[in-house]
Design a protein around this motif. Structure first.
Motif, short mmCIF file in Angstrom:
data_model
loop_
_atom_site.label_atom_id
_atom_site.label_comp_id
_atom_site.label_asym_id
_atom_site.label_seq_id
_atom_site.Cartn_x
_atom_site.Cartn_y
_atom_site.Cartn_z
N VAL A 1 0.86 -1.18 0.00
CA VAL A 1 0.00 0.00 0.00
C VAL A 1 0.90 1.23 0.00
N MET A 2 0.36 2.33 -0.52
CA MET A 2 1.06 3.62 -0.49
C MET A 2 0.02 4.70 -0.18
N PHE A 3 0.24 5.45 0.90
CA PHE A 3 -0.76 6.43 1.32
C PHE A 3 -0.07 7.59 2.03
N PRO A 4 -0.78 8.72 2.23
CA PRO A 4 -0.15 9.91 2.80
C PRO A 4 0.11 9.78 4.29
N LEU A 5 1.22 10.36 4.71
CA LEU A 5 1.54 10.44 6.13
C LEU A 5 2.49 11.60 6.35
N TYR A 6 2.01 12.61 7.05
CA TYR A 6 2.88 13.70 7.51
C TYR A 6 2.28 14.25 8.79
N PRO A 7 3.05 14.98 9.60
CA PRO A 7 2.59 15.28 10.96
C PRO A 7 1.22 15.94 11.07
N ALA A 8 0.88 16.85 10.17
CA ALA A 8 -0.42 17.52 10.27
C ALA A 8 -1.57 16.52 10.17
N LEU B 1 -1.96 0.26 9.12
CA LEU B 1 -0.58 -0.13 9.41
C LEU B 1 -0.54 -1.46 10.17
N ALA B 2 -1.43 -1.63 11.13
CA ALA B 2 -1.46 -2.87 11.89
C ALA B 2 -1.86 -4.05 11.00
N THR B 3 -2.83 -3.83 10.12
CA THR B 3 -3.24 -4.89 9.19
C THR B 3 -2.08 -5.30 8.29
N CYS B 4 -1.36 -4.30 7.77
CA CYS B 4 -0.22 -4.60 6.90
C CYS B 4 0.87 -5.36 7.66
N ALA B 5 1.09 -5.00 8.91
CA ALA B 5 2.09 -5.70 9.71
C ALA B 5 1.69 -7.16 9.91
N ARG B 6 0.43 -7.41 10.19
CA ARG B 6 -0.03 -8.79 10.39
C ARG B 6 0.12 -9.61 9.13
N ARG B 7 -0.11 -8.97 7.98
CA ARG B 7 -0.05 -9.70 6.71
C ARG B 7 1.31 -9.61 6.04
N SER C 1 9.69 6.94 11.49
CA SER C 1 9.56 6.42 12.85
C SER C 1 8.13 5.99 13.18
N THR C 2 7.24 6.07 12.20
CA THR C 2 5.88 5.59 12.40
C THR C 2 5.86 4.07 12.32
N PRO C 3 5.43 3.38 13.36
CA PRO C 3 5.47 1.91 13.34
C PRO C 3 4.74 1.33 12.14
N GLY C 4 5.42 0.45 11.43
CA GLY C 4 4.83 -0.22 10.28
C GLY C 4 5.19 0.38 8.95
N VAL C 5 5.79 1.58 8.93
CA VAL C 5 6.19 2.22 7.68
C VAL C 5 7.57 1.71 7.27
N HIS C 6 7.69 1.32 6.00
CA HIS C 6 8.96 0.81 5.50
C HIS C 6 9.75 1.84 4.70
N ALA C 7 9.07 2.78 4.07
CA ALA C 7 9.77 3.74 3.21
C ALA C 7 8.88 4.95 2.96
N PHE C 8 9.51 6.07 2.60
CA PHE C 8 8.76 7.26 2.21
C PHE C 8 9.17 7.65 0.80
#
Length: 285
Positions: A147-154, A169-175, A233-240
């Motif tokens: 999956v690829m989706f937006p993530l930034y502090p705001a 993120l939790a679903t992706c980690a489980r799978r 540093s967001t748990p479950g994120v592999h790359a930006f």
């Protein structure tokens, strides 16, 4: 890990694209994300890829809904990119449940391309506020790898976005699925409120822009580092994914190389620093 965002080559020349790609390779970047919707990107980056194909994970995208249209665009992309087999092929910009319904046959074709060995992995991307919930539903319906989706502090200051994103993120980690995030160094919408196409076309209303991305990025090294560090540093994120502005690439890669995991206090501080910023979504049309 940084993913090289091909949108930066929207209006690049082949020489500019080559310089941009060489810089990324020098910094150890090994994943290219590119799409037909990114203007000239496939045409100007593609000629350089034959030399570097064995060093790059090449990810393509499609906006097509009709399976035959998906196949046609897939074949064109791999021809332009000198890649008989793509590493990843993604349904691009699936942002609502209605859009997911409309493109179900396209996602089935992408999964079939993977199962036939024409692409190694199948994925989905999106950029809007409903995307985490839409991608959760896509993962329920389809056997996807990324999956690829937006993530930034705001965004993280808005529970209506953060909570489904954390569930995704939790679903992706489980799978054991790959998670790439976009817009890590976003700041706010451009004051002119015009779409990127207007800026590329030289509309005088966009003359005040200092970067080529469709949103206004962060403009200081400290703020860039904050966005990159927050994403990684967001748990479950592999790359930006790097932003759609070639001039920012060196600064963003420097931030990635120097990034250290943010503790909870630092993450809260990053969110607080942007809590009053207007979100970049929805995209201007």
């Amino acid at each position: 890990m940084a993913v090289l965002g091909g949108a930066a080559c929207w209006d690049a020349t082949p020489a500019e694209a080559g310089t941009w790609l060489a810089l990324a390779l020098e910094h150890g970047v090994n994943h290219l994300d590119i799409a037909p919707q990114y203007g000239a990107a496939e045409s100007v980056v593609g000629p350089h890829l034959a030399e570097y194909r064995d060093r790059l994970f090449v990810a393509g995208k499609t906006l097509r809904a009709n399976p035959e249209g998906v196949q046609e665009q897939f074949d064109t992309t791999r021809r332009l990119l000198h890649a008989e087999v793509l590493d990843l092929y993604q349904a691009h910009a699936v942002t609502t449940l209605a859009e997911l319904d409309r493109r179900s046959a396209a996602l089935e074709r992408i999964v079939a391309l993977r199962d036939a060995g024409h692409t190694r992995f199948a994925g989905i991307t999106g950029h809007d506020l409903a995307v985490p919930r839409v991608h959760l539903e896509a993962l329920r319906r389809f056997d996807l790898d990324t999956v690829m989706f937006p993530l930034y502090p705001a965004l993280w200051s808005r529970p209506e976005y953060r909570e489904p994103a954390e569930e995704l993120l939790a679903t992706c980690a489980r799978r054991d699925l790959g998670v790439m995030v976009i817009k890590a160094v976003a700041r706010r919408p451009w004051a002119d409120r015009r779409p990127l196409g207007d800026a590329v076309g030289g509309d005088p209303a966009t003359a005040g822009r200092w970067a080529d991305s469709w949103y206004e990025p962060q403009d200081t090294d400290e703020a860039i580092a904050r966005g990159v560090g927050f994403a990684l540093s967001t748990p479950g994120v592999h790359a930006f994914c790097t932003p759609g502005d070639r001039a920012l690439l060196a600064r963003v890669l420097a931030a990635a190389e120097q990034a250290v995991p943010l503790d909870e206090a630092a993450r809260r501080a990053a969110v607080d620093a942007m809590a009053d910023e207007e979100l970049i979504f929805p995209m201007p049309r």
